[in-house]
Design an enzyme around this catalytic site. Structure first.
Site, short mmCIF file in Angstrom:
data_model
loop_
_atom_site.label_atom_id
_atom_site.label_comp_id
_atom_site.label_asym_id
_atom_site.label_seq_id
_atom_site.Cartn_x
_atom_site.Cartn_y
_atom_site.Cartn_z
CE LYS A 16 -4.53 0.81 0.30
NZ LYS A 16 -5.50 0.12 -0.60
CB THR A 61 -2.95 -3.27 -0.84
OG1 THR A 61 -4.27 -3.02 -1.31
CG2 THR A 61 -2.17 -4.07 -1.87
CG ASP A 62 -8.30 -2.55 3.45
OD1 ASP A 62 -8.40 -1.32 3.27
OD2 ASP A 62 -8.91 -3.16 4.35
CG PHE A 165 31.51 28.18 -10.96
CD1 PHE A 165 32.12 27.11 -10.32
CD2 PHE A 165 31.08 28.01 -12.27
CE1 PHE A 165 32.31 25.90 -10.97
CE2 PHE A 165 31.26 26.80 -12.93
CZ PHE A 165 31.88 25.74 -12.27
NE ARG A 182 28.03 30.53 -8.08
CZ ARG A 182 28.02 29.31 -8.64
NH1 ARG A 182 27.58 29.16 -9.88
NH2 ARG A 182 28.46 28.27 -7.97
CD GLN A 231 30.62 20.95 -8.63
OE1 GLN A 231 30.42 22.11 -8.25
NE2 GLN A 231 30.56 20.61 -9.91
CG HIS A 259 21.33 28.63 -12.84
ND1 HIS A 259 22.63 28.62 -12.40
CD2 HIS A 259 21.12 27.42 -13.42
CE1 HIS A 259 23.19 27.46 -12.71
NE2 HIS A 259 22.29 26.71 -13.32
#
Length: 301
Positions: A16, A61-62, A165, A182, A231, A259
Site C-alpha cells: 500500500k 494491501t488494505d 565560480f 553570485r 561541489q 540560477h
C-alpha cells in the site's frame, strides 16, 4: 490462456502506498502531532498469486494500510520515524511467516508549534516550510537484517553573496563567464545510511537528533562557506556529518543549482552588471545538478 515456459517471475513486491495518517499525543494540556505519508511493501512466497492466480498467499494491501494505522495507534514512537518504521516491519515479519521482507518508506510532514503571546501554544501548529524528513526501512527475515536510509528533502535555501565560480575547464563549447560573486540557491535533497544492520542497535540510535543535526550542518555550512563551487560546499557538509555522527556510514546530496540571472538593462542605459547587478531573473530551467556520496573509510554497506 497458454503459459510460456520461457518466462518466469524474476521479482515481485506489492503493498500500500500513500497511507496518510496524523498521530496526536496528549500530555496534560499540551498536545503533540505528527503527520506522515507511509508506503508498506511486501515480498516473499507470493509467486503463485502472479503465476497461478492464487490469492491465498496475498496479505491484502488494505491490510497493509490497517497495519500502518494500528501500529501508529499502539506506538509511542510515531514521531521517531525510523523506530516507527521498524515497528511496522517487525510486526509484518512476525505475523506472516511466508513473507521474507517488509519495506517501509515514510515522509514526515512539517508542523511547528505556534508561538502565541511569546509562548509556545499547547495545541496549535503552523507549516513553516515544505522541507520534509524521510526514512526507508528495509527489513529482511534472513539474518533479521535491517537497512535504514534517512533523508532531508525540499529544503530550499538561498544566499545573495558569498558564492563564486571561476577557473573551470574551457573549450570551444564554453560560453559561461567567470564570476566572483553570485546568488547561490538550491533545494537540498540529502540521504544518509547507517553502519549497523542490527535492530537492537538501530533502535537505540537518536534518529531525531541526527535529522536535526544534518539540517543544521547543511544550513550553517551553506551560509558560512565562502563557496568556490556547489561541489566544494557539498563536500564540506558531508565531512562534518560523518565527523559528528559515527553511526552514519555514508551521506549523499543532490543539489540542483537554482540560477538567478542578471536582467539585461543595457537598452535603457542602465548598468545592471557585475558589482552593479541588483535585479535578477529566477531561471526555472535548465539547471545544474550536483550530486555526490561520501562514505566513511572501512564502512561496508
Amino acid at each position: 490462456m497458454s503459459s510460456n515456459s520461457n518466462v518466469y517471475l524474476k521479482h515481485a513486491r506489492y503493498g500500500k502506498d500513500l497511507v496518510r495518517l496524523m498521530r496526536v499525543y496528549k500530555e496534560g494540556n499540551v498536545q503533540h502531532c505528527t503527520e506522515l505519508t507511509v508506503r508498506l511493501l511486501l515480498e516473499g512466497d507470493i509467486e503463485t498469486s502472479y503465476t497461478k492466480a492464487d490469492n491465498s498467499v496475498v496479505v491484502t494491501t488494505d491490510t497493509c494500510k490497517n497495519t500502518c494505522n494500528i501500529v501508529a495507534k499502539r506506538s509511542q514512537n510515531v514521531d521517531n520515524i525510523e523506530v516507527y518504521g521498524q515497528e511496522i516491519t517487525t510486526h509484518v515479519l512476525k505475523q506472516y511467516p511466508h513473507l521474507s521482507g517488509a519495506f517501509v518508506d515514510i515522509i514526515k510532514h512539517k508542523w511547528t508549534r505556534l508561538i502565541v503571546d511569546g509562548k509556545p501554544h499547547p495545541h496549535s501548529f503552523v507549516r513553516d516550510g515544505e522541507d520534509v524528513q524521510t526514512t526507508s526501512v528495509h527489513h529482511y527475515r534472513a539474518g533479521n537484517q535491517i537497512n535504514i536510509t534517512s533523508g532531508l528533502q525540499k529544503l530550499l535555501v538561498l544566499k545573495t553573496t558569498g558564492s563564486a565560480f571561476h577557473g573551470f575547464y574551457r573549450d570551444e563549447y564554453t560560453t559561461l563567464e567567470d564570476t566572483w560573486d553570485r546568488i547561490f540557491s538550491t533545494a537540498v535533497d540529502a540521504k544518509w545510511s547507517f553502519t549497523s544492520k542490527d535492530g537492537a542497535v538501530l533502535r537505540n540510535i537518536d534518529f531525531p537528533a541526527i535529522h536535526a543535526g544534518v539540517r543544521q550542518i547543511t544550513c550553517d555550512t551553506f551560509a558560512k562557506d565562502d563557496s568556490a563551487s556547489v561541489q566544494a560546499t557539498l563536500y564540506l557538509m558531508q565531512q562534518q556529518i560523518l565527523a559528528r555522527y559515527p553511526s552514519v556510514a555514508e551521506v549523499s546530496y543532490s543539489l540542483p543549482n537554482k540560477h538567478y540571472v542578471g536582467v539585461d538593462m543595457s537598452k535603457f542605459n542602465i548598468d545592471n552588471k557585475g558589482k552593479n547587478m541588483s535585479v535578477y531573473h529566477p531561471q526555472a530551467d535548465p539547471s545544474g545538478l550536483i550530486t555526490a556520496t561520501a562514505a566513511r573509510k572501512g564502512a561496508k554497506l
